[in-house]
Enzyme design. Structure first.
Site, PDB file in Angstrom:
ATOM      1  N   LYS A 122      15.584  22.546  72.871  1.00 55.24           N
ATOM      2  CA  LYS A 122      14.736  21.366  72.655  1.00 55.24           C
ATOM      3  C   LYS A 122      13.281  21.669  73.015  1.00 55.24           C
ATOM      4  O   LYS A 122      12.359  21.344  72.265  1.00 55.24           O
ATOM      5  CB  LYS A 122      15.254  20.187  73.490  1.00 55.24           C
ATOM      6  CG  LYS A 122      14.614  18.879  73.120  1.00 55.24           C
ATOM      7  CD  LYS A 122      14.811  17.827  74.175  1.00 55.24           C
ATOM      8  CE  LYS A 122      13.801  18.016  75.265  1.00 55.24           C
ATOM      9  NZ  LYS A 122      13.889  17.068  76.354  1.00 55.24           N
ATOM     10  N   ASP A 137      16.050  14.805  71.548  1.00 55.15           N
ATOM     11  CA  ASP A 137      16.197  14.364  72.938  1.00 55.15           C
ATOM     12  C   ASP A 137      17.082  13.117  72.940  1.00 55.15           C
ATOM     13  O   ASP A 137      17.649  12.745  71.909  1.00 55.15           O
ATOM     14  CB  ASP A 137      14.818  14.104  73.585  1.00 55.15           C
ATOM     15  CG  ASP A 137      14.155  12.852  73.023  1.00 55.15           C
ATOM     16  OD1 ASP A 137      14.663  12.292  72.023  1.00 55.15           O
ATOM     17  OD2 ASP A 137      13.148  12.414  73.589  1.00 55.15           O
TER      18      ASP A 137
END
Ligand code: SF4
Length: 255
Positions: A120, A138
């Site tokens: 991420k 997320d």
């Protein structure tokens, strides 16, 4: 959602916010990388509060290494998991100096090889610092994608793979910012604010949250119903107590 609906979904988010970007404050890719590492399980606001004074002096990996882990820990102690994060930031800064001439690398593999940098974080840096069409998933993006039916999946990797496949141009570069901001400010975790959502008719989530006035009316009407049923129960109980009292006071021969 079919292709036209996906296009319309992003068109509306883009119309509402034509230039979305991260809310993490930074002035160069290195600071952005550090800020993203610090933001794991913390809010952007809390990270910005800690990094504002820090980033006035620390703009390069060498400066961070010179600062040292102890002073960094002190500077970021208001952020969750600050001990581990301080260790990682010093280690990743040293790795940038040793392996990348003090620069932030531009490939996912190189980024993910840095301490404390996961997929991420790499996606956010590639997208925000280098303009790559990546889809950082997320908690907000994961929730919005699953609720709406835009890109459902059991894991963040599944959702990312679906976004990669379905997001059309010209929305690919900013898609993840729109999704994060939509999740943070409208499609909130506890109570999605569907009544002011620009994609309400495209979203499959049900039941949609009604406007606050309607919810207030519904609550008031529920309370009124509860109060009247309580009153009825109390009246019934009094009546039966009276009738029991009357039968107790009758002469025994009449019983
Ligand atoms: S309609 Fe509600 S659940 Fe659907 S995206 Fe909008 S806020 Fe989220």
């Amino acid at each position: 959602m079919n292709r036209d609906q996906v296009f319309e979904f992003f068109r509306r988010l883009a119309e509402a916010n034509p230039s979305p970007t991260t809310e993490l404050e930074s002035t160069n890719p290195y600071q952005l990388l550090v800020a993203v590492v610090l933001s794991a399980q913390a809010t952007d606001v809390s990270v910005n509060i800690a990094t504002k004074p820090l980033f006035e002096h620390i703009k390069r990996p060498k400066q961070m290494v010179d600062l040292g882990e102890e002073r960094l820990r002190e500077a970021i102690k208001t952020i969750g998991l600050f001990n581990t994060k301080a260790k990682n930031v010093i280690a990743l800064s040293q790795a940038l100096i040793d392996k990348h001439g003090g620069e932030v690398p531009r490939t996912r593999e190189e980024l993910q090889a840095l301490p404390g940098v996961g997929r991420k974080t790499a996606n956010v840096v590639l997208n925000t610092a280098f303009g790559e069409e990546t889809f950082a998933v997320d908690t907000h993006v994961f929730r919005v994608c699953n609720r709406t039916g835009l890109a459902s999946g059991k894991t963040v990797d599944e959702v990312e793979a679906k976004l990669e496949k379905i997001v059309p141009q010209p929305f690919r570069r900013d898609a993840h910012h729109w999704l994060i901001l939509h999740g943070r400010y409208i499609c909130k975790a506890r109570l999605p604010e569907c009544w002011r959502c620009p994609v309400i008719d495209l979203c499959r989530y049900n039941p949609k949250t009604p406007p606050p006035e309607e919810r207030a009316k519904a609550t008031a009407s529920r309370s009124a119903t509860r109060a009247s049923s309580k009153a009825r129960t109390a009246k019934g109980a009094t009546a039966s107590r009276r009738s029991a009292g009357r039968s107790r006071s009758r002469p025994s021969r009449l019983r």
